[in-house]
Design a protein around this motif. Structure first.
Motif, short mmCIF file in Angstrom:
data_model
loop_
_atom_site.label_atom_id
_atom_site.label_comp_id
_atom_site.label_asym_id
_atom_site.label_seq_id
_atom_site.Cartn_x
_atom_site.Cartn_y
_atom_site.Cartn_z
N PHE A 297 3.14 4.15 2.57
CA PHE A 297 2.58 2.90 2.04
C PHE A 297 3.67 1.82 1.98
O PHE A 297 3.45 0.68 2.38
CB PHE A 297 2.00 3.16 0.65
N ALA B 175 4.47 0.62 5.45
CA ALA B 175 3.45 -0.30 5.95
C ALA B 175 3.65 -1.71 5.39
O ALA B 175 3.57 -2.71 6.12
CB ALA B 175 2.06 0.21 5.60
N ARG C 154 -2.83 5.73 9.16
CA ARG C 154 -3.06 5.12 7.85
C ARG C 154 -2.09 3.96 7.62
O ARG C 154 -2.45 2.94 7.03
CB ARG C 154 -2.90 6.18 6.76
N SER C 155 -0.87 4.09 8.08
CA SER C 155 0.10 3.01 7.88
C SER C 155 -0.32 1.74 8.63
O SER C 155 -0.17 0.63 8.12
CB SER C 155 1.50 3.45 8.33
N ILE D 160 -3.21 0.26 6.73
CA ILE D 160 -2.77 -0.42 5.50
C ILE D 160 -2.28 -1.83 5.85
O ILE D 160 -2.57 -2.80 5.14
CB ILE D 160 -1.66 0.39 4.80
N GLU D 161 -1.53 -1.94 6.95
CA GLU D 161 -1.11 -3.27 7.41
C GLU D 161 -2.32 -4.17 7.65
O GLU D 161 -2.36 -5.33 7.22
CB GLU D 161 -0.31 -3.15 8.71
N PHE E 224 -5.29 -3.84 6.36
CA PHE E 224 -5.94 -4.11 5.08
C PHE E 224 -5.28 -5.29 4.37
O PHE E 224 -5.95 -6.17 3.84
CB PHE E 224 -5.90 -2.87 4.20
N VAL E 225 -3.94 -5.28 4.36
CA VAL E 225 -3.21 -6.38 3.72
C VAL E 225 -3.50 -7.70 4.43
O VAL E 225 -3.80 -8.73 3.79
CB VAL E 225 -1.69 -6.09 3.70
#
Length: 842
Positions: A2, A5, A312-313, A316-317, A319-320
């Protein structure tokens, strides 16, 4: 992972900026649309609800459906019914309402309220709580009128002024006896409202001694439902129906929501297009970011990170990025909603007062769209990165797509394209009403297929530009090689522009073809020099046709008078014409018999003849609205069109059977033909009435062309956002490509390529990619325009495909301009790279 990311997001914030902007634009359009439509809808609902403050139950006439040979009609609400409604238990008062079209001219003689929203009605005196007087007194007789305060302010009228008014053609010049305020929705939307005393309104609107509606106010302590029950018991249920004010308000609220939903859906479609285009940019950006961090991801895999953690990493990028884009898009959308409301006001369309409406649904939709679109677009690059073995990533053997993957991609693209073309072609052979779904499905399949095939198509199409690029020497050669070096990246970049130009070109082809077809229809079907009609398309008084016929310059004229009848148990509309003049005014091709209208002889269009099995000499019985029947003979069968069709009968035969005769238009032929001086004479003969239009064939075509042009300009503006997103995509791709090729550019500079040549190389690369997308978009647009035209051709005999070569050239130049503008910053950045630093870069 996390933290990794988040560090990657911060490390690549400049590269992700274009992605954020692309998503933000789409989200802003979505949230702006929701804010705008919700605000307008709520404002109108509150305004309309106020209009029911002075009524508890509304009584309206119940339509008597056609049955057998009896023509359906709406009974009159008489004075007797009004008196009876006012005396039912629980009724405090009953008011008879009369309404109709009423055009008001300003002091320069120009029409106020846009025609469509110009209304008139009756005023019940100083006790009429619906329309509180601001100044003056109640009207009395045809010589006095009340006007609403908004209209008075716009036109500069005050009590005592003379105003020019038209209800159905002839000009009235009453004096303004007073000015009133109103919550009427039409007035709030920029329309006008004129009020006469009740006898005058009844005479003007063809309701002598009758009303359009009876509004009943409940006495204190009586509920709306109790009053409605009492009215239902006292009034004849076969003739009238009753509705409570609450139900009226709810129904009107639903109608407003329904009308706004059409606008909302249209705007959301364009927002969806922009988001769809943005999806390519997001996918392209994350693909390039992942490719540039291949060794970093491989190292993470080598020290224990699993495939899921790598994917997932990346998510996450995304998502941000999506969250940031969603929040900023929501804020921008609120501004867009407020701006659209102000824009309406600047166009003269007043909107009821009310706050901006930002619902929880709007907030959730904005954030969900931003996050979901970004995460979905980044999922495939993240999954692809996770599947690369660490050793292969470190040695870069994964860089080239395998033959198997290319074959699979090309096969899939060919299947989708073939299916899309097949479905579109099938749709062109279907009935127009049933073909919309298949046509849309085929278009989607074909666009997806072409997108999948774009890497394959890029090589031959870009290679075709090689002779032109050679003129630019080494820069041109390098630009061509860079354009085809990574076909998938080129495809994703070009596809964003392709989609926007496909839609723009398709709509332009359809609009141009329709306009030409309508010009052809007007010139081939009408011999008349002029067509006279109301600006609102409402019926004309028969007095207009009489005034025109009495003009010494008029050699032939005919009103077109519509009436409902029953033929063989079916409802049919009759068109009353001047039988002795109609053949001079029209040029309709006769396929059977002769074009002769008079007495019991009529002409019918081919569709009616086919439906009823008629031919020249056939006889049939028509039942008029007054209940009388007559045997008619088909003298001829003609080819109808959207302007002239149906059963044509002589007015001398039709008019005696009509309760209130009115004309939709009057066709006129003059001795001197169509000219400005003749038009001026006709307009003066009709009292220089702003509510009446005197148009020649070119004016009719121009009116329709104006409608198409307005629609096209709106569509261009809305689709322009998709083009802006495409520009961001080209900038993003080039900027990241420059970063990726830093070492290569440093080497080129070291061996003698100057800064100007580097800039030229990047610009030419951008130009080639943009023109590639432009060519694909214009080609697809022409195909879709042709297919849609084939459907229209089944309903319009004069339809023909017209390719707007000039506009298509402009669209291609637009694509070139996109490429040049998008390359400005990346080209400058490439030229400013330090040679030694770039060569040492990994």
């Amino acid at each position: 992972m996390f933290r990794t990311a988040l560090r990657n997001v911060l490390a690549h914030k400049a590269r992700l900026l274009m992605t954020v902007l692309a998503v933000m634009l789409g989200v802003a359009f979505v949230s702006g649309t929701l804010v705008f439509t919700n605000t307008i809808s709520q404002a109108y609902q509150k305004s309309s609800a106020k209009g029911f403050d002075h009524v508890d139950v509304a009584v309206t006439a119940k339509y008597q459906a056609s049955e057998g040979d009896k023509v359906g009609k709406t009974p009159e609400l008489t004075q007797t019914l009004l008196d009876k409604a006012g005396k039912v238990p629980g009724a405090a008062s009953a008011t008879g309402v009369v309404t109709g079209f009423t055009a008001i001219a300003d002091k320069d003689g120009k029409l106020l309220g846009g025609g469509w929203q110009s209304e008139g009605g009756n005023y019940w005196g100083t006790k009429d709580a619906r329309y509180p007087l601001v100044s003056g007194h109640a009207p009395s007789g045809r010589g006095e009128v009340l006007i609403d305060s908004r209209t008075a302010e716009r036109a500069g009228y005050k009590v005592g002024d003379t105003v020019r008014i038209s209800v159905d053609g002839p000009v009235l010049t009453p004096r303004v006896s007073g000015i009133f305020t109103t919550d009427d929705g039409n007035v709030a939307a920029g329309g006008s409202l004129a009020l006469f005393d009740t006898p005058t309104a009844q005479a003007l609107f063809g309701k002598k001694g009758a009303y359009d509606e009876i509004d009943v106010k409940a006495a204190a302590g009586t509920s709306q439902t109790a009053l409605r029950a009492a009215l239902n018991q006292a009034l004849p249920s076969k003739l009238v129906e009753t509705t409570t004010a609450k139900q009226l308000a709810d129904d009107q609220a639903r109608e407003i929501s329904s009308s706004m939903s059409g606008l909302k859906q249209a705007l959301l479609v364009f927002a969806g297009i922009a988001l769809f285009v943005g999806t390519f940019i997001i996918a392209n950006t994350f693909t390039m970011l992942v490719a540039q961090r291949t060794r970093e991801l491989a190292l993470l895999r080598a020290v224990g990170a699993s495939r899921r953690q790598i994917t997932r990493s990346v998510l996450i990028e995304a998502f941000v990025v999506g969250t940031v884009a969603g929040v900023t898009g929501l804020v921008a959308g609120v501004g867009i909603g407020a701006g659209l409301r102000s824009l309406l006001s600047s166009f003269g369309a007043s909107v009821p007062d009310g706050p901006l409406v930002i619902t929880p649904g709007t907030v959730v939709a904005a954030l969900a769209v931003g996050v979901v679109i970004t995460v979905l677009a980044a999922w495939l690059p993240g999954r692809r990165a996770a599947k690369i073995p660490p050793v292969a990533a470190m040695s870069s053997v994964h860089a080239q797509a395998t033959t198997r993957s290319l074959v699979l991609r090309n096969t899939l693209g060919a299947l989708f394209s073939a299916a899309g073309v097949a479905v579109v072609l099938m749709a062109t052979t279907m009935d127009a009403d049933a073909a919309e779904g298949p046509m849309g499905l085929g278009a989607v399949l074909l666009i997806i297929g072409v997108f999948i095939l774009t890497p394959l198509l890029s090589r031959p199409l870009i290679a075709a530009a090689a002779p032109v690029l050679r003129v630019f020497g080494v820069s041109g050669k390098l630009a061509r090689q860079n354009s085809v070096r990574n076909p998938r990246r080129t495809a994703a970049t070009a596809s964003a522009l392709m989609i926007g130009l496909t839609l723009i070109t398709g709509m332009t082809v359809m609009a141009g073809s329709l306009q030409t077809s309508i010009d052809k229809m007007a010139s081939s079907a009408i011999r008349a020099d002029y067509v006279v009609s109301m600006a609102s398309r409402s019926p004309l008084s028969p007095d207009v046709a009489k005034k025109i016929a009495a003009d010494s310059d008029v050699t032939a004229s005919s009103p077109l008078r519509n009436a409902v009848s029953r033929v063989d148990g079916q409802t049919e509309f009759l068109t009353g014409v001047n039988g002795s003049a109609i053949s001079e005014l029209t040029d309709l091709k006769v396929s059977d018999g002769t074009f002769k209208v008079g007495g019991a002889q009529v002409v019918v269009d081919q569709d009616r003849a086919k439906d009823y099995g008629w031919k020249a000499g056939s006889r049939f019985t028509v039942h008029y609205e007054d209940g009388k029947a007559q045997k008619l003979t088909v003298a001829g069968v003609y080819e109808g069109n959207d302007m002239l069709n149906g059963i044509m009968i002589d007015n001398s035969v039709l008019t005696p059977h009509l309760r209130d005769a009115s004309d939709m238009q009057v066709m006129v032929k003059t001795a001197d033909g169509a000219s400005d001086s003749v038009r001026d004479r006709l307009e003066k003969a009709l009292g220089s009435n702003p509510a009446i239009k005197v148009q020649d064939k070119q004016d009719i075509s121009n009116d329709i062309a104006k409608m198409f042009t307005t629609m096209l300009n709106m569509l261009y503006g809305l689709l322009g956002m998709a083009v802006i997103v495409a520009v961001l995509g080209v900038i993003n791709t080039l900027a990241m490509s420059v970063f990726e090729r830093s070492q290569e550019i440093g080497m080129l500079r070291a061996i003698g390529l100057d800064r100007a040549a580097v800039k030229r190389m990047v610009r030419l690369e951008s130009l080639v990619i943009s023109l590639f997308g432009g060519v694909l978009g214009i080609g697809l647009g022409v195909f879709f325009g042709w297919a849609a035209g084939e459907l229209l051709g089944t309903k319009m005999a004069t339809y023909e495909l017209v390719l707007p070569w000039g506009r298509m050239a402009v669209f291609l130049l637009l694509a070139a301009a996109v490429g040049i503008l998008a390359a400005l910053w990346p080209a400058r950045r490439a030229a400013r790279l330090n040679m030694l630093t770039a060569i040492k870069a990994e």
